[in-house]
Design an enzyme around this catalytic site. Structure first.
Site, mmCIF file in Angstrom:
data_model
loop_
_atom_site.group_PDB
_atom_site.id
_atom_site.type_symbol
_atom_site.label_atom_id
_atom_site.label_comp_id
_atom_site.label_asym_id
_atom_site.label_seq_id
_atom_site.Cartn_x
_atom_site.Cartn_y
_atom_site.Cartn_z
ATOM 1 N N HIS A 1 0.802 -1.440 -0.018
ATOM 2 C CA HIS A 1 0.300 -0.110 -0.082
ATOM 3 C C HIS A 1 0.845 1.320 0.166
ATOM 4 C CE1 HIS A 1 -3.588 2.670 1.204
ATOM 5 N NE2 HIS A 1 -4.263 2.129 1.537
ATOM 6 N N LYS B 1 -27.294 1.687 -6.469
ATOM 7 C CA LYS B 1 -26.450 3.335 -6.467
ATOM 8 C C LYS B 1 -28.566 3.830 -7.149
ATOM 9 C CE LYS B 1 -23.926 4.651 -9.733
ATOM 10 N NZ LYS B 1 -23.306 5.249 -10.421
ATOM 11 N N LYS C 1 -30.587 7.437 -5.441
ATOM 12 C CA LYS C 1 -30.421 8.184 -5.873
ATOM 13 C C LYS C 1 -31.707 8.746 -6.668
ATOM 14 C CE LYS C 1 -26.294 9.953 -8.334
ATOM 15 N NZ LYS C 1 -25.025 9.565 -9.509
ATOM 16 N N PRO D 1 -24.895 7.770 -2.671
ATOM 17 C CA PRO D 1 -24.563 6.361 -1.989
ATOM 18 C C PRO D 1 -23.940 6.202 -1.054
ATOM 19 C CG PRO D 1 -24.894 6.890 -4.007
ATOM 20 C CD PRO D 1 -24.097 7.823 -3.769
ATOM 21 N N ASP D 2 -22.611 7.241 -0.816
ATOM 22 C CA ASP D 2 -22.065 6.754 -0.526
ATOM 23 C C ASP D 2 -21.906 7.015 1.535
ATOM 24 O OD1 ASP D 2 -18.783 5.866 0.954
ATOM 25 O OD2 ASP D 2 -19.160 8.246 1.116
ATOM 26 N N TYR E 1 -12.876 6.260 10.269
ATOM 27 C CA TYR E 1 -12.083 6.643 8.902
ATOM 28 C C TYR E 1 -12.450 6.168 8.111
ATOM 29 C CZ TYR E 1 -7.880 6.711 5.638
ATOM 30 O OH TYR E 1 -7.117 7.320 4.864
#
Length: 612
Positions: free
Chosen positions: A327, A406, A410, A416-417, A439
């Site tokens: 990462h 989604k 919507k 959506p998040d 987080y």
């Protein structure tokens, strides 16, 4: 994302790098106010008053001096954070990175054309590798489309790190070596490393100026596969990359001192485009359950991967795929972009190679054999034993929720998040009876060398909404109003983070300035409220939206009693991957995901289409 979005004829991939704005330094007063808001859900009145006093003393005392020094740093560096972030988040960590830092996941090709089928590993592998090398070629020629936020170009620097990149272990701090160059910059390595049954081979992916075709790659992979399956297993030196970092650095130095040939092999692996892992296991998945494949990618055989490489392309024996990546050099969006490109190309060609079957006279793969002694063989055995013990502790659920996605959310006028994040807050609250410090990754790529900022979804508004949802006497209208406030707050915070106005990285900068100046650690960072609200990497929920494509992945939790959650969003589904440690009695990834899916239904019913 159609083809033209991957390939650009007008713009060069890295052409805006020099004109991107520098990362701003937020105002100290604003950052502290945001920090104080973020700790509220975790403190009672007296505790909050204490933290407020500490923050005020910091703001008018040492904080002022540190802020000035940070602003001075920002005047001389276009991104005051990037080097610090790389070191503090990744290179200084001494934890074994292969399970604790790397992300792993199924490559995307499972969903449509390539379901599991024994006997297809090499043929499919050669097609996937060919498309991956084509993606490298797009980057070399700077033809990959520039990502944009609206009309604003985003930083593309991380894409330079996808190929020919490797982390090198150090005694106190690791380093990153990147050998990639664009065509205008000069020659770039073009060889691959293939790992199979504890052995490692190399061959060039380019012959006489042209990329090997899938039939040519198939010949090379077939040669390696046959050799490894008709001869004894290799020692599995790759397992050493799963060690604690200082220990791996010491072993690596011993390996080099033992025989200079070992250094040449290590450098060959480091410089290679990426590692192709021929894995003997056969993880299956379905269109609604990817758990086995994702687990195999995240926690599979350490002898056929090089944990420090920026990309290990895992090809399993039944023709399914995965990836495992360090990462440090880049965030997940690089891998998502690349895998989605490969996915779309495979779809376009119906999973087949439609070009010439002719194979040129190309050199056979060369085996790279390390010189080892008894001490190193014992080190490898120990590394494998430790790794498998830790890997066995990972609980992983990767399921698709297919009732809606989604499109419906919507229609309800919700992002959506935000919808997923609130459902997750509610799931944590229901399971654990308390708010879950969380987080969520926010991107700062509209700034030069921008990577991420911490967005904290566990707001006072979110917690008040959760409480109303579990309070039987709360009316639907009250629940809707509270949800509306929580949604607005979430959207506002996310926007601020993306615009360089988050506070977590700012506070980290102030903390690191104090450290570099040899000053005592400011009280603000010693206050229990700091870590209780997630500061210092103590988030109970570590979450990231990996986009709106077919590509997914997983990471382990940040803390022992927490969860790691990657999710992707499609028009007709939400796909969640959730990890927890089995050795923690209080967490359960399966229960969290089941509760989350129930919440999706409840929330959609709560919001009439005209609401919010």
């Amino acid at each position: 994302m159609e083809n033209h979005l991957f390939e650009s004829r007008e713009e060069r991939t890295f052409q805006y790098q020099d004109t991107l704005p520098p990362l701003p330094v937020p105002s100290l007063e604003e950052s502290l106010q945001k920090y104080l808001d973020s700790v509220k859900p975790f403190l009672n009145k007296e505790e909050y008053q204490r933290t407020l006093n500490i923050a005020k003393a910091f703001e008018h005392g040492i904080g002022k001096e540190l802020q000035q020094k940070l602003q001075e740093r920002a005047r001389t560096k276009r991104n005051w954070l990037s080097e610090w972030w790389m070191n503090s988040a990744y290179l200084d960590s001494r934890l074994p990175s292969q399970l604790n830092v790397n992300f792993g996941g199924p490559a995307p090709y499972l969903e449509h054309l390539w379901p599991a089928q024994e006997g297809t590993q090499l043929e499919r592998g050669s097609i996937a590798v060919w498309h991956t090398v084509q993606f490298w070629d797009l980057l070399r020629k700077e033809k990959l489309s520039v990502h944009k936020a609206g009309n604003q170009p985003m930083d593309m620097h991380q894409f330079r790190m996808a190929f020919s990149t490797c982390k090198i272990p150090g005694i106190t701090r690791d380093s990153i070596n990147n050998y990639f160059k664009t065509e205008r910059e000069g020659n770039s390595p073009s060889h691959l490393v293939v790992m199979c049954r504890g052995r490692q081979f190399t061959f060039d992916a380019v012959h006489e100026g042209s990329i090997l075709t899938p039939p040519e790659l198939l010949r090379q992979l077939g040669y390696i596969h046959k050799k490894c399956h008709s001869e004894p297993l290799g020692p599995g030196v790759g397992a050493l990359t799963t060690e604690e970092r200082t220990r791996w650095a010491e072993i690596r130095q011993y390996l080099i001192n033992l025989d200079p040939k070992n250094l040449a092999i290590l450098e060959n692996i480091q410089r290679s485009l990426f590692v192709v892992s021929l894995d003997d296991s056969s993880p299956h998945g379905t269109a609604e359950d990817y758990s086995k494949i994702t687990l195999a990618a995240l926690t599979g055989d350490p002898t056929v991967r090089w944990g420090d490489k920026s990309y290990n392309c895992l090809t399993f024996s039944n023709g399914t795929f995965g990836s495992n990546c360090d990462h440090s050099p880049y965030d997940a969006m690089v891998l998502v972009t690349m895998c989605y490109y490969i996915d779309q190309k495979i779809m376009e060609n119906e999973g087949k190679w439609k070009g010439s079957k002719q194979v040129r006279e190309i050199p056979w793969p060369e085996e790279m054999v390390f010189s080892l002694d008894e001490k190193l063989l014992s080190d490898i055995r120990l590394a494998k034993k430790q790794y498998w013990k830790e890997a066995a502790d990972v609980q992983l659920i990767n399921w698709a929720f297919t009732s809606f996605g989604k499109a419906l959310v919507k229609k309800k006028k919700l992002h959506p998040d935000t919808f997923v994040q609130l459902a997750l807050q509610l799931a944590f609250y229901k399971l654990h009876g308390r708010p879950g410090c969380c987080y969520e990754t926010a991107t700062t790529r509209t700034f030069y060398h921008g990577r991420t900022e911490t967005m904290r979804p566990c707001t006072v508004e979110a917690v008040e909404w959760c409480q109303s949802m579990i309070n039987p006497s709360s009316s639907p209208q009250e629940r809707r109003q509270r949800m509306s406030r929580a949604v607005a707050k979430h959207n506002q915070l996310m926007k601020e983070c993306q615009n360089g106005k988050g506070f977590d990285r700012h506070l980290l900068g102030l903390q690191l300035i104090a450290q570099e100046e040899g000053l005592p650690k400011p009280e603000l960072f010693k206050d229990p409220a700091f870590s209780r609200s997630g500061g210092g990497g103590n988030f109970a929920l570590s979450t990231s939206l990996v986009g709106y494509t077919t590509v997914h992945g997983a990471v382990v939790p940040m803390v022992h009693d927490g969860y790691g959650m990657f999710y992707r969003i499609r028009d007709d589904r939400f796909v969640m991957s959730c990890t927890a440690w089995k050795s923690c009695p209080s967490t359960d990834a399966e229960k969290l995901v089941r509760t989350l899916f129930q919440n999706f239904h409840v929330m959609v019913e709560l919001v009439p289409t005209s609401q919010l």
